[in-house]
Design a protein around this motif. Structure first.
Motif, mmCIF file in Angstrom:
data_model
loop_
_atom_site.group_PDB
_atom_site.id
_atom_site.type_symbol
_atom_site.label_atom_id
_atom_site.label_comp_id
_atom_site.label_asym_id
_atom_site.label_seq_id
_atom_site.Cartn_x
_atom_site.Cartn_y
_atom_site.Cartn_z
ATOM 1 N N ARG A 1 62.165 4.487 44.341
ATOM 2 C CA ARG A 1 62.047 5.946 44.216
ATOM 3 C C ARG A 1 61.661 6.277 42.788
ATOM 4 O O ARG A 1 62.288 5.824 41.842
ATOM 5 N N TYR A 2 60.615 7.090 42.665
ATOM 6 C CA TYR A 2 60.084 7.503 41.364
ATOM 7 C C TYR A 2 60.023 9.022 41.298
ATOM 8 O O TYR A 2 60.091 9.708 42.312
ATOM 9 N N ILE A 3 59.845 9.514 40.093
ATOM 10 C CA ILE A 3 59.570 10.927 39.865
ATOM 11 C C ILE A 3 58.213 11.014 39.170
ATOM 12 O O ILE A 3 57.982 10.335 38.163
ATOM 13 N N TRP A 4 57.317 11.828 39.723
ATOM 14 C CA TRP A 4 56.020 12.091 39.110
ATOM 15 C C TRP A 4 56.146 13.409 38.359
ATOM 16 O O TRP A 4 56.478 14.448 38.940
ATOM 17 N N HIS A 5 55.925 13.357 37.037
ATOM 18 C CA HIS A 5 56.026 14.569 36.228
ATOM 19 C C HIS A 5 55.201 14.376 34.959
ATOM 20 O O HIS A 5 55.246 13.310 34.344
ATOM 21 N N ASN A 6 54.454 15.409 34.582
ATOM 22 C CA ASN A 6 53.595 15.363 33.390
ATOM 23 C C ASN A 6 52.658 14.151 33.415
ATOM 24 O O ASN A 6 52.485 13.457 32.422
ATOM 25 N N ASN A 7 52.082 13.889 34.582
ATOM 26 C CA ASN A 7 51.137 12.783 34.776
ATOM 27 C C ASN A 7 51.737 11.414 34.485
ATOM 28 O O ASN A 7 51.032 10.498 34.077
ATOM 29 N N LEU B 1 54.627 8.430 36.087
ATOM 30 C CA LEU B 1 55.467 7.974 37.182
ATOM 31 C C LEU B 1 56.651 7.223 36.582
ATOM 32 O O LEU B 1 56.476 6.206 35.918
ATOM 33 N N ILE B 2 57.853 7.763 36.802
ATOM 34 C CA ILE B 2 59.057 7.240 36.155
ATOM 35 C C ILE B 2 60.092 6.939 37.239
ATOM 36 O O ILE B 2 60.293 7.752 38.148
ATOM 37 N N ARG B 3 60.758 5.784 37.129
ATOM 38 C CA ARG B 3 61.848 5.487 38.072
ATOM 39 C C ARG B 3 62.869 6.618 38.008
ATOM 40 O O ARG B 3 63.154 7.146 36.936
ATOM 41 N N GLU B 4 63.425 6.950 39.147
ATOM 42 C CA GLU B 4 64.358 8.085 39.214
ATOM 43 C C GLU B 4 65.485 7.953 38.192
ATOM 44 O O GLU B 4 65.789 8.913 37.484
ATOM 45 N N GLY B 5 66.104 6.806 38.073
ATOM 46 C CA GLY B 5 67.215 6.613 37.145
ATOM 47 C C GLY B 5 66.815 6.805 35.688
ATOM 48 O O GLY B 5 67.588 7.293 34.875
ATOM 49 N N GLU B 6 65.580 6.436 35.345
ATOM 50 C CA GLU B 6 65.092 6.580 33.978
ATOM 51 C C GLU B 6 64.678 8.033 33.687
ATOM 52 O O GLU B 6 64.705 8.461 32.539
ATOM 53 N N PHE B 7 64.295 8.758 34.721
ATOM 54 C CA PHE B 7 63.865 10.147 34.556
ATOM 55 C C PHE B 7 65.015 11.012 34.065
ATOM 56 O O PHE B 7 64.835 11.906 33.265
ATOM 57 N N MET B 8 66.218 10.728 34.519
ATOM 58 C CA MET B 8 67.366 11.562 34.211
ATOM 59 C C MET B 8 68.017 11.194 32.876
ATOM 60 O O MET B 8 68.930 11.875 32.438
ATOM 61 N N VAL B 9 67.577 10.143 32.232
ATOM 62 C CA VAL B 9 68.188 9.713 30.972
ATOM 63 C C VAL B 9 67.791 10.646 29.850
ATOM 64 O O VAL B 9 66.730 11.110 29.733
#
Length: 115
Positions: A99-105, A107-115
């Protein structure tokens, strides 16, 4: 790669077929909550399409919203294609879901996105 041909149907084995799905999301109190489907990315990958993550990144460029979007990379247990190469059906997910999050062009793993 396991390819079986029966009655003009090509079958791919476990993990050789991956669906790529996107969902709008809400971020609240450090948690990501999945919302409705984002139809901008609703596709699949096989080895014939090249490197999996390069393909996922290419597909994410079609996401039109500027808000964060969940991108699920879901290996499947099997997939059937007809003699013309059209997808007919596919199985449940199997080991290797990402699971990833796409934001500001990016692609970041979900856990790393929230750090």
């Amino acid at each position: 790669m396991t390819i079986t041909m029966t009655e003009n149907v090509k079958t791919l084995g476990k993990g050789e077929f991956v669906t790529i799905e996107a969902f709008y999301c809400e971020i609240e109190d450090g948690e990501v909550y999945e919302e409705e489907r984002c139809e901008d990315v609703d596709t699949y990958w096989t080895e014939a399409k090249g490197d999996l993550m390069e393909y996922v990144l290419e597909q994410c460029k079609y996401i039109e919203t500027k808000d964060p979007v969940i991108v699920d990379v879901l290996p499947r247990k099997w997939a059937d294609f007809d003699e013309d190469g059209n997808l007919e059906d596919y199985g449940d997910t199997c080991y290797g879901i990402e699971r990833y999050i796409w934001h500001n062009n990016k692609l970041i793993r979900e856990g790393e996105f929230m750090v």
